[in-house]
Design an enzyme around this catalytic site. Structure first.
Site, mmCIF file in Angstrom:
data_model
loop_
_atom_site.group_PDB
_atom_site.id
_atom_site.type_symbol
_atom_site.label_atom_id
_atom_site.label_comp_id
_atom_site.label_asym_id
_atom_site.label_seq_id
_atom_site.Cartn_x
_atom_site.Cartn_y
_atom_site.Cartn_z
ATOM 1 N N ASP A 12 0.880 -1.152 0.000
ATOM 2 C CA ASP A 12 0.000 0.000 0.000
ATOM 3 C C ASP A 12 0.933 1.222 0.000
ATOM 4 O O ASP A 12 2.112 1.101 0.366
ATOM 5 C CB ASP A 12 -0.868 -0.033 1.264
ATOM 6 C CG ASP A 12 -1.662 1.240 1.444
ATOM 7 O OD1 ASP A 12 -2.314 1.667 0.480
ATOM 8 O OD2 ASP A 12 -1.618 1.819 2.556
ATOM 9 N N LEU A 13 0.434 2.367 -0.427
ATOM 10 C CA LEU A 13 1.312 3.543 -0.513
ATOM 11 C C LEU A 13 1.159 4.468 0.706
ATOM 12 O O LEU A 13 2.079 4.605 1.514
ATOM 13 C CB LEU A 13 0.998 4.309 -1.811
ATOM 14 C CG LEU A 13 1.746 5.621 -2.029
ATOM 15 C CD1 LEU A 13 3.242 5.393 -2.186
ATOM 16 C CD2 LEU A 13 1.197 6.348 -3.258
ATOM 17 N N ASP A 14 -0.036 5.076 0.814
ATOM 18 C CA ASP A 14 -0.276 6.062 1.874
ATOM 19 C C ASP A 14 -0.222 5.397 3.249
ATOM 20 O O ASP A 14 -1.000 4.491 3.536
ATOM 21 C CB ASP A 14 -1.656 6.714 1.689
ATOM 22 C CG ASP A 14 -1.752 7.522 0.407
ATOM 23 O OD1 ASP A 14 -0.821 8.293 0.116
ATOM 24 O OD2 ASP A 14 -2.759 7.389 -0.314
ATOM 25 N N THR B 203 1.564 10.283 3.901
ATOM 26 C CA THR B 203 0.729 11.278 3.238
ATOM 27 C C THR B 203 -0.578 11.524 3.983
ATOM 28 O O THR B 203 -1.323 12.432 3.630
ATOM 29 C CB THR B 203 0.398 10.811 1.806
ATOM 30 O OG1 THR B 203 0.232 9.399 1.840
ATOM 31 C CG2 THR B 203 1.480 11.182 0.824
ATOM 32 N N LYS C 55 -8.841 6.447 6.367
ATOM 33 C CA LYS C 55 -7.629 5.764 5.902
ATOM 34 C C LYS C 55 -7.947 4.548 5.036
ATOM 35 O O LYS C 55 -8.733 3.689 5.433
ATOM 36 C CB LYS C 55 -6.743 5.385 7.103
ATOM 37 C CG LYS C 55 -6.115 6.624 7.707
ATOM 38 C CD LYS C 55 -5.093 6.311 8.765
ATOM 39 C CE LYS C 55 -4.475 7.625 9.256
ATOM 40 N NZ LYS C 55 -3.642 7.433 10.436
ATOM 41 N N GLY C 56 -7.336 4.514 3.865
ATOM 42 C CA GLY C 56 -7.536 3.395 2.943
ATOM 43 C C GLY C 56 -8.830 3.470 2.147
ATOM 44 O O GLY C 56 -9.080 2.639 1.283
ATOM 45 N N ARG D 294 -11.626 8.282 -2.451
ATOM 46 C CA ARG D 294 -11.878 9.723 -2.321
ATOM 47 C C ARG D 294 -13.353 10.035 -2.093
ATOM 48 O O ARG D 294 -13.710 10.776 -1.177
ATOM 49 C CB ARG D 294 -11.376 10.451 -3.573
ATOM 50 C CG ARG D 294 -11.316 11.949 -3.408
ATOM 51 C CD ARG D 294 -10.832 12.623 -4.686
ATOM 52 N NE ARG D 294 -9.541 12.108 -5.128
ATOM 53 C CZ ARG D 294 -9.013 12.334 -6.339
ATOM 54 N NH1 ARG D 294 -9.669 13.084 -7.198
ATOM 55 N NH2 ARG D 294 -7.839 11.833 -6.675
ATOM 56 N N SER E 242 -2.505 0.632 -4.443
ATOM 57 C CA SER E 242 -3.013 1.791 -3.700
ATOM 58 C C SER E 242 -4.374 2.237 -4.222
ATOM 59 O O SER E 242 -4.658 2.135 -5.412
ATOM 60 C CB SER E 242 -2.018 2.952 -3.855
ATOM 61 O OG SER E 242 -2.584 4.159 -3.411
ATOM 62 N N ALA E 243 -5.189 2.788 -3.312
ATOM 63 C CA ALA E 243 -6.493 3.328 -3.698
ATOM 64 C C ALA E 243 -6.352 4.707 -4.334
ATOM 65 O O ALA E 243 -7.281 5.222 -4.944
ATOM 66 C CB ALA E 243 -7.377 3.435 -2.464
ATOM 67 N N ARG F 120 -5.486 7.927 -6.585
ATOM 68 C CA ARG F 120 -5.283 8.336 -7.979
ATOM 69 C C ARG F 120 -4.030 9.196 -8.111
ATOM 70 O O ARG F 120 -3.579 9.494 -9.207
ATOM 71 C CB ARG F 120 -6.484 9.136 -8.467
ATOM 72 C CG ARG F 120 -7.708 8.298 -8.555
ATOM 73 C CD ARG F 120 -8.859 9.062 -9.120
ATOM 74 N NE ARG F 120 -9.909 8.116 -9.460
ATOM 75 C CZ ARG F 120 -10.945 8.407 -10.198
ATOM 76 N NH1 ARG F 120 -11.085 9.616 -10.702
ATOM 77 N NH2 ARG F 120 -11.845 7.496 -10.458
ATOM 78 N N LYS G 51 -10.853 -0.680 -2.018
ATOM 79 C CA LYS G 51 -10.674 -1.521 -0.834
ATOM 80 C C LYS G 51 -11.866 -1.268 0.094
ATOM 81 O O LYS G 51 -12.304 -0.128 0.168
ATOM 82 C CB LYS G 51 -9.373 -1.151 -0.102
ATOM 83 C CG LYS G 51 -8.113 -1.344 -0.938
ATOM 84 C CD LYS G 51 -6.894 -0.757 -0.216
ATOM 85 C CE LYS G 51 -5.674 -0.774 -1.106
ATOM 86 N NZ LYS G 51 -4.495 -0.114 -0.508
ATOM 87 N N GLU H 179 0.163 -3.318 4.659
ATOM 88 C CA GLU H 179 -0.986 -2.411 4.759
ATOM 89 C C GLU H 179 -1.041 -1.704 6.107
ATOM 90 O O GLU H 179 -0.564 -2.238 7.102
ATOM 91 C CB GLU H 179 -2.287 -3.212 4.616
ATOM 92 C CG GLU H 179 -3.015 -3.061 3.308
ATOM 93 C CD GLU H 179 -3.545 -1.666 3.024
ATOM 94 O OE1 GLU H 179 -3.584 -0.805 3.926
ATOM 95 O OE2 GLU H 179 -3.918 -1.421 1.869
ATOM 96 N N ASP H 180 -1.642 -0.512 6.121
ATOM 97 C CA ASP H 180 -1.817 0.185 7.403
ATOM 98 C C ASP H 180 -3.290 0.385 7.756
ATOM 99 O O ASP H 180 -3.602 0.765 8.884
ATOM 100 C CB ASP H 180 -1.127 1.557 7.379
ATOM 101 C CG ASP H 180 -1.835 2.527 6.460
ATOM 102 O OD1 ASP H 180 -2.191 2.133 5.324
ATOM 103 O OD2 ASP H 180 -2.060 3.677 6.871
#
Ligand code: BG6
Ligand code: MG
Length: 188
Positions: free
Chosen positions: A6-8, A14, A42-43, A46, A112-113, A115, A143, A167-168
């Site tokens: 996962d990214l964020d 972020t 989180k996760g 948008r 990642s979710a 964009r 997700k 994942e976080d």
């Protein structure tokens, strides 16, 4: 084995920028949005995040067009913040770990979710580490749906049970579980 990140909140911090932008939007709409409220985003995609924010503010029945305008406004602020990101904002241990995996020939992907994932990866300079990037631009279901991770496994050319997800967020851990993958939860 392959690793899907996962990214964020896993590779970069972020979440603070998402929070600043959502808080700013809430303020414009006339209510406070706390850090505790922000945990629920989180996760989450948008538009789903916007729905939670509006629920917190007690705002109901907005037309879809209006919601799109509000989400675009939040995103413009968010993009302004992340455009100034530097490699210093990569979370501790990430680069060492990615280098270690690369040296060992382990394939990696981002799942990642967001964009904005390509912009973030480019700003912090870690895009070159990954064999595949699946993000909010290429998926149809957010997700906890497993789509993002299943697509990442497909892009890496391996079955789901050969993947470990990092994942976080609750939604991401659930997505990994539904994808039939192992998951390592990353906390602060
Ligand atoms: C996730 C974040 O990675 O991406 C969420 O954890 C965010 O907080 C989601 O809402 C979508 O991000 P973006 O950048 O497409 O608005
Ligand atoms: Mg995350």
């Amino acid at each position: 084995m392959c690793c899907i990140f996962d990214l964020d909140g896993v590779l970069v911090d972020t979440a603070k920028y998402h929070y600043s932008a959502w808080k700013r939007l809430a303020k414009e709409l006339g209510f406070e949005f706390s850090e505790q409220h922000n945990e629920r985003l989180k996760g989450v995609s948008r538009m789903a995040s916007l729905d939670i924010l509006l629920e917190v503010g007690g705002i109901t029945g907005l037309p879809e067009e209006e919601k799109q305008t509000l989400a675009a406004k939040k995103n413009a602020w968010y993009v302004e913040y992340i455009s100034r990101m530097t490699p210093a904002e990569i979370l501790p241990g990430v680069v060492d770990f990615l280098q270690h995996l690369k040296a060992g020939g382990v394939k990696t992907a981002v799942g990642s979710a967001s964009r904005n994932a390509p912009l973030i990866l480019e700003r912090v300079g870690i895009a070159h580490f990954f064999d595949a990037v699946i993000d909010g631009n290429s998926i149809t279901k957010a997700k906890p749906d497993p789509e993002v991770f299943l697509r990442a496994a497909q892009a890496l050319g391996v079955p789901p049970d050969c993947c470990i997800v990092f994942e976080d967020a609750d939604a991401g851990v659930e997505a990994a579980r539904r994808a039939g993958m192992k998951c390592i939860r990353v906390n602060h």
